[in-house]
Scaffold this motif. Structure first.
Motif, mmCIF file in Angstrom:
data_model
loop_
_atom_site.group_PDB
_atom_site.id
_atom_site.type_symbol
_atom_site.label_atom_id
_atom_site.label_comp_id
_atom_site.label_asym_id
_atom_site.label_seq_id
_atom_site.Cartn_x
_atom_site.Cartn_y
_atom_site.Cartn_z
ATOM 1 N N GLN A 1 0.828 -1.196 0.000
ATOM 2 C CA GLN A 1 0.000 0.000 0.000
ATOM 3 C C GLN A 1 0.863 1.246 0.000
ATOM 4 O OE1 GLN A 1 -1.763 0.745 4.056
ATOM 5 N NE2 GLN A 1 -1.205 -1.405 4.314
ATOM 6 N N GLY A 2 0.265 2.340 -0.417
ATOM 7 C CA GLY A 2 0.963 3.615 -0.450
ATOM 8 C C GLY A 2 0.750 4.395 0.828
ATOM 9 N N ASN A 3 1.649 5.306 1.119
ATOM 10 C CA ASN A 3 1.554 6.111 2.335
ATOM 11 C C ASN A 3 0.667 7.326 2.146
ATOM 12 O OD1 ASN A 3 3.401 7.534 0.640
ATOM 13 N ND2 ASN A 3 4.145 8.637 2.408
ATOM 14 N N SER A 4 0.289 7.628 0.910
ATOM 15 C CA SER A 4 -0.432 8.866 0.651
ATOM 16 C C SER A 4 -1.408 8.658 -0.496
ATOM 17 C CB SER A 4 0.568 9.967 0.289
ATOM 18 O OG SER A 4 -0.102 11.154 -0.042
ATOM 19 N N ASN B 1 -2.587 2.000 -10.526
ATOM 20 C CA ASN B 1 -2.820 3.380 -10.114
ATOM 21 C C ASN B 1 -3.164 3.382 -8.623
ATOM 22 O OD1 ASN B 1 -3.331 6.068 -9.864
ATOM 23 N ND2 ASN B 1 -5.187 6.058 -11.086
ATOM 24 N N VAL B 2 -2.243 3.855 -7.819
ATOM 25 C CA VAL B 2 -2.426 3.910 -6.368
ATOM 26 C C VAL B 2 -3.138 5.227 -6.059
ATOM 27 C CG1 VAL B 2 -1.281 3.851 -4.125
ATOM 28 C CG2 VAL B 2 -0.361 2.522 -6.029
ATOM 29 N N ALA B 3 -4.459 5.161 -5.961
ATOM 30 C CA ALA B 3 -5.269 6.368 -5.829
ATOM 31 C C ALA B 3 -5.700 6.656 -4.396
ATOM 32 C CB ALA B 3 -6.502 6.259 -6.716
ATOM 33 N N THR B 4 -5.617 5.659 -3.512
ATOM 34 C CA THR B 4 -6.098 5.825 -2.147
ATOM 35 C C THR B 4 -5.038 5.374 -1.154
ATOM 36 O OG1 THR B 4 -8.340 5.380 -2.928
ATOM 37 C CG2 THR B 4 -7.965 5.238 -0.558
ATOM 38 N N ALA B 5 -4.762 6.198 -0.173
ATOM 39 C CA ALA B 5 -3.769 5.844 0.853
ATOM 40 C C ALA B 5 -4.250 4.664 1.678
ATOM 41 C CB ALA B 5 -3.513 7.042 1.764
ATOM 42 N N HIS B 6 -3.310 3.829 2.073
ATOM 43 C CA HIS B 6 -3.527 2.722 3.002
ATOM 44 C C HIS B 6 -4.533 1.686 2.492
ATOM 45 C CE1 HIS B 6 -1.147 5.301 5.471
ATOM 46 N NE2 HIS B 6 -2.086 6.225 5.463
ATOM 47 N N ARG B 7 -4.714 1.621 1.202
ATOM 48 C CA ARG B 7 -5.526 0.571 0.589
ATOM 49 C C ARG B 7 -4.574 -0.453 0.003
ATOM 50 N NH1 ARG B 7 -10.182 2.222 -3.345
ATOM 51 N NH2 ARG B 7 -11.108 2.700 -1.334
ATOM 52 N N GLN B 8 -4.890 -1.728 0.170
ATOM 53 C CA GLN B 8 -4.021 -2.802 -0.304
ATOM 54 C C GLN B 8 -4.117 -2.928 -1.826
ATOM 55 O OE1 GLN B 8 -2.191 -4.112 2.053
ATOM 56 N NE2 GLN B 8 -1.133 -5.675 0.928
ATOM 57 N N TYR B 9 -2.970 -2.999 -2.485
ATOM 58 C CA TYR B 9 -2.898 -3.180 -3.927
ATOM 59 C C TYR B 9 -1.999 -4.374 -4.218
ATOM 60 C CZ TYR B 9 -4.905 1.483 -4.436
ATOM 61 O OH TYR B 9 -5.726 2.570 -4.379
ATOM 62 N N GLU B 10 -2.177 -4.955 -5.404
ATOM 63 C CA GLU B 10 -1.366 -6.108 -5.778
ATOM 64 C C GLU B 10 -0.884 -5.961 -7.216
ATOM 65 O OE1 GLU B 10 -1.623 -10.915 -5.444
ATOM 66 O OE2 GLU B 10 -3.459 -9.861 -5.934
ATOM 67 N N TRP B 11 0.397 -6.164 -7.398
ATOM 68 C CA TRP B 11 1.025 -6.240 -8.711
ATOM 69 C C TRP B 11 1.515 -7.669 -8.825
ATOM 70 C CZ3 TRP B 11 1.226 -2.435 -5.221
ATOM 71 C CH2 TRP B 11 1.185 -1.105 -5.619
#
Length: 109
Positions: A19-22, A57-67
């Motif tokens: 996840q992203g920090n921002s 596209n990391v659009a929301t902070a602290h949401r889990q994403y997977e590549w």
């Protein structure tokens, strides 16, 4: 940070969960490159893409994403080097936190 291959095998999948920090980091692309080099020989290194580059596209902070890449059969040699890279599209300082993984299948000897 490079990863040294301990034994010849085949990469069957790789990816990153995190996840992203921002908010609005933008597109973050993970790449996995595999390199070899002949010992002591000039200009003999190679750098190959493993699977396909993956962009989210990391659009929301602290949401889990997977590549992820799966269903691969990319041969790797003992002492070869894997280089995972991530490049984002944001011009400000932001980061991803999570786990990068590589699954290598080995043939019993």
């Amino acid at each position: 940070m490079p990863i040294v291959i301990p034994k010849a095998g085949k990469i069957v999948k790789w990816g990153f969960n995190g996840q992203g920090n921002s908010s609005l980091i933008g597109n973050a692309t993970w790449y996995l490159r595999y390199g070899t080099c002949s010992n002591g020989a000039a200009n003999t290194g190679t750098l190959a893409t493993v699977g396909t580059d993956k962009t989210v596209n990391v659009a929301t902070a602290h949401r889990q994403y997977e590549w992820k890449n799966s269903g691969l059969s990319h041969s790797v040699a003992e002492d070869g080097v894997l280089v995972p890279l991530c490049i984002g599209s944001s011009s400000s300082t932001k980061y991803l936190r999570g786990t990068f993984y590589v699954v290598i299948e080995y043939t019993p000897t």
